[in-house]
Design an enzyme around this catalytic site. Structure first.
Site, PDB file in Angstrom:
ATOM      1  CG  HIS A  50      44.441  -9.826  36.197  1.00  0.00           C
ATOM      2  ND1 HIS A  50      45.145 -10.993  35.981  1.00  0.00           N
ATOM      3  CD2 HIS A  50      44.519  -9.127  35.040  1.00  0.00           C
ATOM      4  CE1 HIS A  50      45.616 -11.006  34.752  1.00  0.00           C
ATOM      5  NE2 HIS A  50      45.247  -9.886  34.149  1.00  0.00           N
TER       6      HIS A  50
HETATM    7  P1  TYD Z   1      50.070 -13.539  36.234  1.00  0.00           P
HETATM    8  O1  TYD Z   1      49.559 -12.134  36.193  1.00  0.00           O
HETATM    9  O2  TYD Z   1      49.889 -14.293  37.495  1.00  0.00           O
HETATM   10  O3  TYD Z   1      49.443 -14.366  35.043  1.00  0.00           O
HETATM   11  P2  TYD Z   1      47.888 -14.647  34.695  1.00  0.00           P
HETATM   12  O4  TYD Z   1      47.226 -13.326  34.535  1.00  0.00           O
HETATM   13  O5  TYD Z   1      47.930 -15.421  33.428  1.00  0.00           O
HETATM   14  O6  TYD Z   1      47.270 -15.431  35.791  1.00  0.00           O
HETATM   15  O7  TYD Z   1      51.603 -13.505  35.823  1.00  0.00           O
HETATM   16  C1  TYD Z   1      52.501 -14.524  36.188  1.00  0.00           C
HETATM   17  C2  TYD Z   1      53.830 -13.898  36.585  1.00  0.00           C
HETATM   18  O8  TYD Z   1      54.451 -13.286  35.468  1.00  0.00           O
HETATM   19  C3  TYD Z   1      53.662 -12.835  37.651  1.00  0.00           C
HETATM   20  O9  TYD Z   1      54.760 -12.983  38.547  1.00  0.00           O
HETATM   21  C4  TYD Z   1      53.810 -11.530  36.885  1.00  0.00           C
HETATM   22  C5  TYD Z   1      54.732 -11.914  35.743  1.00  0.00           C
HETATM   23  N1  TYD Z   1      54.547 -11.152  34.491  1.00  0.00           N
HETATM   24  C6  TYD Z   1      55.570 -10.381  34.002  1.00  0.00           C
HETATM   25  O10 TYD Z   1      56.652 -10.258  34.605  1.00  0.00           O
HETATM   26  N2  TYD Z   1      55.411  -9.736  32.820  1.00  0.00           N
HETATM   27  C7  TYD Z   1      54.251  -9.826  32.104  1.00  0.00           C
HETATM   28  O11 TYD Z   1      54.137  -9.219  31.015  1.00  0.00           O
HETATM   29  C8  TYD Z   1      53.178 -10.617  32.641  1.00  0.00           C
HETATM   30  C9  TYD Z   1      51.862 -10.730  31.917  1.00  0.00           C
HETATM   31  C10 TYD Z   1      53.365 -11.265  33.842  1.00  0.00           C
END
Ligand code: TYD
Length: 136
Positions: A50
């Site tokens: 992303h």
């Molecule tokens: P995700 O964006 O998929 O992680 P990555 O970028 O490492 O692949 O995040 C995993 C889950 O955690 C998703 O459901 C969103 C949640 N999340 C939060 O609630 N707060 C946060 O600060 C972050 C970074 C993620």
């Protein structure tokens, strides 16, 4: 210009071990509003995929190692993080993928805003399209 913007933190070490201090607008180039960390990753399960519309972040691999691919729509660069006294600054509108995690990897992220799903661009095609407009 390279996408790899590393910040070297001073390590306040002595015979008892190392200590690294991170402070808003001192060695971290923004107001820190959120800190999160990831652990228990597997080397064959990459994460990220992303970009953020506005969010700025500094990534610190506080244990182990991992690789971070960054893409600004024009070029891609990958850096390995394996030193807890080094931070990787990732500006807004940079596509990122984290991969090749070591078994002991703990990846900490400092961010300048609270979690906001609407700040995410989760489609690479959408990102590329937005950046092609930027680059004209
Ligand atoms: P995700 O964006 O998929 O992680 P990555 O970028 O490492 O692949 O995040 C995993 C889950 O955690 C998703 O459901 C969103 C949640 N999340 C939060 O609630 N707060 C946060 O600060 C972050 C970074 C993620």
């Amino acid at each position: 210009m390279s996408l790899i913007k590393l910040i070297k933190f001073e390590s306040l070490g002595d015979e008892r071990g190392q200590l690294i201090s991170l402070e808003s607008n001192k060695n971290i180039p923004f107001d820190i509003k959120r800190v999160y960390y990831m652990h228990g990753m597997e080397s064959d399960k990459p994460r990220g995929f992303h970009a953020h519309k506005d969010l700025q972040q500094v990534l610190v691999c506080v244990s182990g190692s991992c690789k971070i691919l960054m893409d600004d729509g024009k070029q891609q660069e990958t850096v390995e993080l394996s030193d807890s006294s080094v931070g990787l600054f990732i500006d807004k509108m940079i596509w990122r993928e984290m991969h090749d995690f070591s078994g002991d990897c703990v990846l900490m992220v400092l961010a300048n805003a609270w979690y906001d799903e609407s700040d995410y661009i989760r489609g690479y095609d959408v990102f590329k399209q937005l950046m092609s407009g930027e680059n004209k």
